[in-house]
Structure formats: C-alpha cells, structure tokens
Design a protein around this motif. Structure first.
Motif, PDB file in Angstrom:
ATOM      1  N   SER A 130      55.149  47.998  53.363  1.00  0.00           N
ATOM      2  CA  SER A 130      53.886  48.798  54.395  1.00  0.00           C
ATOM      3  C   SER A 130      52.981  47.887  55.058  1.00  0.00           C
ATOM      4  O   SER A 130      51.792  48.323  55.130  1.00  0.00           O
ATOM      5  CB  SER A 130      53.548  49.986  53.596  1.00  0.00           C
ATOM      6  OG  SER A 130      54.682  50.861  53.330  1.00  0.00           O
ATOM      7  N   GLY A 131      53.171  46.542  55.419  1.00  0.00           N
ATOM      8  CA  GLY A 131      52.237  45.537  55.977  1.00  0.00           C
ATOM      9  C   GLY A 131      51.389  45.054  54.686  1.00  0.00           C
ATOM     10  O   GLY A 131      50.478  44.488  55.120  1.00  0.00           O
ATOM     11  N   VAL A 132      51.402  45.495  53.336  1.00  0.00           N
ATOM     12  CA  VAL A 132      50.725  44.697  52.410  1.00  0.00           C
ATOM     13  C   VAL A 132      51.586  43.733  51.826  1.00  0.00           C
ATOM     14  O   VAL A 132      52.691  43.932  51.531  1.00  0.00           O
ATOM     15  CB  VAL A 132      50.322  45.716  51.270  1.00  0.00           C
ATOM     16  CG1 VAL A 132      49.606  45.301  50.184  1.00  0.00           C
ATOM     17  CG2 VAL A 132      49.502  46.946  51.886  1.00  0.00           C
ATOM     18  N   VAL A 133      50.936  42.606  51.584  1.00  0.00           N
ATOM     19  CA  VAL A 133      51.438  41.191  51.177  1.00  0.00           C
ATOM     20  C   VAL A 133      50.627  41.069  50.122  1.00  0.00           C
ATOM     21  O   VAL A 133      49.325  40.711  50.168  1.00  0.00           O
ATOM     22  CB  VAL A 133      51.447  40.300  52.155  1.00  0.00           C
ATOM     23  CG1 VAL A 133      52.152  38.940  51.504  1.00  0.00           C
ATOM     24  CG2 VAL A 133      52.391  40.779  53.510  1.00  0.00           C
ATOM     25  N   LEU A 134      51.205  40.684  48.652  1.00  0.00           N
ATOM     26  CA  LEU A 134      50.443  40.424  47.406  1.00  0.00           C
ATOM     27  C   LEU A 134      50.988  39.132  46.973  1.00  0.00           C
ATOM     28  O   LEU A 134      52.300  39.101  46.661  1.00  0.00           O
ATOM     29  CB  LEU A 134      50.274  41.531  46.508  1.00  0.00           C
ATOM     30  CG  LEU A 134      49.616  41.209  45.152  1.00  0.00           C
ATOM     31  CD1 LEU A 134      48.957  42.606  44.770  1.00  0.00           C
ATOM     32  CD2 LEU A 134      50.538  40.747  43.989  1.00  0.00           C
ATOM     33  N   ASN A 135      50.290  38.172  46.888  1.00  0.00           N
ATOM     34  CA  ASN A 135      50.927  36.800  46.281  1.00  0.00           C
ATOM     35  C   ASN A 135      50.043  36.462  44.886  1.00  0.00           C
ATOM     36  O   ASN A 135      49.121  36.455  44.756  1.00  0.00           O
ATOM     37  CB  ASN A 135      50.531  35.579  47.172  1.00  0.00           C
ATOM     38  CG  ASN A 135      51.089  34.234  46.997  1.00  0.00           C
ATOM     39  OD1 ASN A 135      51.022  34.031  45.661  1.00  0.00           O
ATOM     40  ND2 ASN A 135      51.654  33.664  47.823  1.00  0.00           N
ATOM     41  N   THR A 136      51.234  36.764  44.024  1.00  0.00           N
ATOM     42  CA  THR A 136      50.749  36.507  42.658  1.00  0.00           C
ATOM     43  C   THR A 136      50.271  35.168  42.186  1.00  0.00           C
ATOM     44  O   THR A 136      49.421  34.955  41.183  1.00  0.00           O
ATOM     45  CB  THR A 136      51.555  37.202  41.430  1.00  0.00           C
ATOM     46  OG1 THR A 136      52.985  36.643  41.750  1.00  0.00           O
ATOM     47  CG2 THR A 136      51.987  38.802  41.896  1.00  0.00           C
ATOM     48  N   ALA A 137      50.925  34.359  42.984  1.00  0.00           N
ATOM     49  CA  ALA A 137      50.765  32.979  42.297  1.00  0.00           C
ATOM     50  C   ALA A 137      49.247  32.541  42.984  1.00  0.00           C
ATOM     51  O   ALA A 137      48.641  31.805  42.256  1.00  0.00           O
ATOM     52  CB  ALA A 137      51.815  31.896  43.063  1.00  0.00           C
ATOM     53  N   GLN A 138      49.018  32.960  44.165  1.00  0.00           N
ATOM     54  CA  GLN A 138      47.863  32.500  44.949  1.00  0.00           C
ATOM     55  C   GLN A 138      46.609  33.472  44.618  1.00  0.00           C
ATOM     56  O   GLN A 138      45.260  33.394  44.924  1.00  0.00           O
ATOM     57  CB  GLN A 138      47.874  32.479  46.249  1.00  0.00           C
ATOM     58  CG  GLN A 138      48.814  31.232  46.754  1.00  0.00           C
ATOM     59  CD  GLN A 138      48.941  31.033  48.188  1.00  0.00           C
ATOM     60  OE1 GLN A 138      48.749  31.800  49.113  1.00  0.00           O
ATOM     61  NE2 GLN A 138      50.051  30.133  48.584  1.00  0.00           N
ATOM     62  N   ARG A 139      46.833  34.695  43.924  1.00  0.00           N
ATOM     63  CA  ARG A 139      46.166  35.677  43.644  1.00  0.00           C
ATOM     64  C   ARG A 139      45.281  36.331  45.163  1.00  0.00           C
ATOM     65  O   ARG A 139      44.293  36.591  44.994  1.00  0.00           O
ATOM     66  CB  ARG A 139      44.856  35.276  42.672  1.00  0.00           C
ATOM     67  CG  ARG A 139      45.488  34.811  41.298  1.00  0.00           C
ATOM     68  CD  ARG A 139      46.093  35.731  40.510  1.00  0.00           C
ATOM     69  NE  ARG A 139      45.072  36.844  40.194  1.00  0.00           N
ATOM     70  CZ  ARG A 139      45.326  37.963  39.678  1.00  0.00           C
ATOM     71  NH1 ARG A 139      46.643  38.135  39.140  1.00  0.00           N
ATOM     72  NH2 ARG A 139      44.388  38.844  39.335  1.00  0.00           N
ATOM     73  N   THR A 140      46.066  36.352  46.126  1.00  0.00           N
ATOM     74  CA  THR A 140      45.550  37.064  47.245  1.00  0.00           C
ATOM     75  C   THR A 140      46.669  38.373  47.759  1.00  0.00           C
ATOM     76  O   THR A 140      47.630  38.383  47.246  1.00  0.00           O
ATOM     77  CB  THR A 140      45.846  35.911  48.353  1.00  0.00           C
ATOM     78  OG1 THR A 140      47.371  35.553  48.742  1.00  0.00           O
ATOM     79  CG2 THR A 140      45.091  34.609  48.053  1.00  0.00           C
ATOM     80  N   ALA A 141      45.954  39.238  48.510  1.00  0.00           N
ATOM     81  CA  ALA A 141      46.452  40.334  49.051  1.00  0.00           C
ATOM     82  C   ALA A 141      45.898  40.611  50.485  1.00  0.00           C
ATOM     83  O   ALA A 141      44.683  40.193  50.568  1.00  0.00           O
ATOM     84  CB  ALA A 141      46.245  41.587  48.147  1.00  0.00           C
ATOM     85  N   SER A 142      46.797  40.982  51.232  1.00  0.00           N
ATOM     86  CA  SER A 142      46.108  41.292  52.543  1.00  0.00           C
ATOM     87  C   SER A 142      47.148  42.548  53.052  1.00  0.00           C
ATOM     88  O   SER A 142      48.199  42.945  52.555  1.00  0.00           O
ATOM     89  CB  SER A 142      46.646  40.066  53.300  1.00  0.00           C
ATOM     90  OG  SER A 142      48.078  39.711  53.507  1.00  0.00           O
ATOM     91  N   ARG A 143      46.556  43.335  54.207  1.00  0.00           N
ATOM     92  CA  ARG A 143      47.112  44.309  54.800  1.00  0.00           C
ATOM     93  C   ARG A 143      47.419  43.951  56.237  1.00  0.00           C
ATOM     94  O   ARG A 143      46.266  43.606  57.045  1.00  0.00           O
ATOM     95  CB  ARG A 143      46.580  45.563  54.801  1.00  0.00           C
ATOM     96  CG  ARG A 143      47.270  46.774  55.377  1.00  0.00           C
ATOM     97  CD  ARG A 143      46.727  48.065  55.186  1.00  0.00           C
ATOM     98  NE  ARG A 143      47.496  49.000  55.932  1.00  0.00           N
ATOM     99  CZ  ARG A 143      47.260  50.371  55.889  1.00  0.00           C
ATOM    100  NH1 ARG A 143      45.980  50.883  55.540  1.00  0.00           N
ATOM    101  NH2 ARG A 143      48.046  51.220  56.694  1.00  0.00           N
ATOM    102  N   ASP A 144      48.265  43.819  56.927  1.00  0.00           N
ATOM    103  CA  ASP A 144      48.793  43.516  58.273  1.00  0.00           C
ATOM    104  C   ASP A 144      47.926  42.330  58.645  1.00  0.00           C
ATOM    105  O   ASP A 144      47.312  42.156  59.926  1.00  0.00           O
ATOM    106  CB  ASP A 144      48.290  44.544  59.172  1.00  0.00           C
ATOM    107  CG  ASP A 144      48.960  45.942  58.942  1.00  0.00           C
ATOM    108  OD1 ASP A 144      50.227  45.800  58.640  1.00  0.00           O
ATOM    109  OD2 ASP A 144      48.478  47.091  59.099  1.00  0.00           O
TER     110      ASP A 144
END
Length: 217
Positions: A130-144
């Motif tokens: 749903s437009g949410v991207v979570l990168n466990t390696a880089q510890r980043t999260a974003s929406r759209d």
C-alpha cells in the motif's frame, strides 16, 4: 526481533544491551546461567548472546540444553576463549556462531542480525504494501516516497504488520516480539505506539483495528 543477553560482566552486558536496543531489538538481560535457562524457557527469543563462562549454570550447559530442546532461538556464543579448539567446541555444543572477546561492536550487531534472519521464516529485506516500503537492511521506511521518521519501536511494529501481509497481529504478539520482558501486558504501550505510527503514516489511514483480534495493515 527479540534478543536475550546473558553476560556476567555488567559493563559488557549494559553496552551490548543498549546498543542492540538502539538498533531496534527488544532485549532482556541476565547475568547468570540459571537466569538464562529460565528466560529461555518462558520467552521466545530470536537470538541469545551467550557468555560461555556464566556463573551458576555454565554457558556450555545452557547452549547444549537449548540446542537439544529444538527451540528456534539461535545462539551467539560470546567468550574470552577464542582459540580454534574453543570455537570448534562451542559450535559442537550447539552454538550457531562464536565471537571472541574483545570484539568489534559493529561485527556483533551484524552477526545478531544475521542470526535473526535465520531464526525466522525467510522474508525479503524490503517489504512493501500500500505504498509503504520498509528496508530492514538500511533501517528505513517510507510511504509514497516520503521518508518516515520512526522510533525503533514504531519501526518494529510496522515490520511485524508488513510481515503479516494483511493478517491481523494481536497486541499480545506485538508486546512479545517488539518489547522486552519488563513490558506490562496491561500497559497502553501498544496502543500509544500504534497511534503515533498511524499519525506518521498519514492519510488515508492504513492500519485498521480488528475488534477483539488486533491490528492489520
């Protein structure tokens, strides 16, 4: 991701515990083998960072008992005895990895991350929904495309919701996986964290409450 640190040196235990928490882990800490064995029986951990020379019940016994139990918990043996014979012996006792003291802190964190990946069902390093991207390696999260400034707890909760792929996750499971053993099961911590996470995700709302069951994304 939940970790048990079993280390009798109070300074090392505190350093490892605080550092792991800064990287988003839920961490419990004990200082002898009997406490370690008890905690491993009553809680579900992804990894135990286990000092080999624990007082009371020796770390070798804790490792062998845990490996023999069939538990999914991975063992990172942390010890001053770093010779080849010691490493082989530790691995033969059931340890999944072995790190000699003194150690580089970044290496310890990387090894714990690697063991956590092995203890859980395999997930891709990047989770999207749903437009949410979570990168466990880089510890980043974003929406759209908008970067989200999340606390470690908020990141852990979002990770659990994304990993569930739309299925509801109960508050009890969230407490078990994202908090440590000092979390009061009657506390409002999950509700408060969920409220803040919803606010940071923005509109339209993505997290729904499943009455009597939990939360779903």
């Amino acid at each position: 991701m939940r970790v048990l640190v079993a280390e009798d040196d109070a300074l090392i235990a505190e350093m490892v515990t605080l550092g792991l928490r800064r990287h988003g882990f839920a961490v419990d800490t004990v200082h002898d083998g009997a406490e370690a064995a008890h905690s491993l029986q009553v809680n579900d951990y992804d990894v135990v960072v286990l000092d080999r020379d624990l007082p009371g019940v020796h770390g070798d016994v804790v490792a062998a008992d845990l490996a023999g139990s069939g538990a999914r918990t991975r063992i990172l043996m942390l010890t001053a005895a770093g010779g080849l014979h010691d490493r082989v012996q530790g691995l033969n006792l059931g340890a999944d990895d072995y790190l000699a003291k003194p150690f580089e802190y970044d290496e310890l964190i990387a090894r714990v991350h690697a063991l956590c990946r092995r203890s859980a069902p395999p997930l891709p390093p990047v989770l999207q929904k749903s437009g949410v991207v979570l990168n466990t390696a880089q510890r980043t999260a974003s929406r759209d495309g908008r970067l989200l400034d999340l606390t470690p707890k908020e990141f852990a909760v979002l990770h659990l919701l994304l990993a569930a792929d739309g299925a509801p996750v109960g508050a009890e499971e969230l407490l078990e996986r994202a908090w440590d053993e000092h979390a009061d099961p009657f506390t409002s911590a999950v509700r408060v964290t969920m409220s803040k996470l919803r606010g940071k995700l923005g509109e339209p709302p993505l997290i729904r409450t499943v009455q009597g069951v939990g939360y779903a994304l």
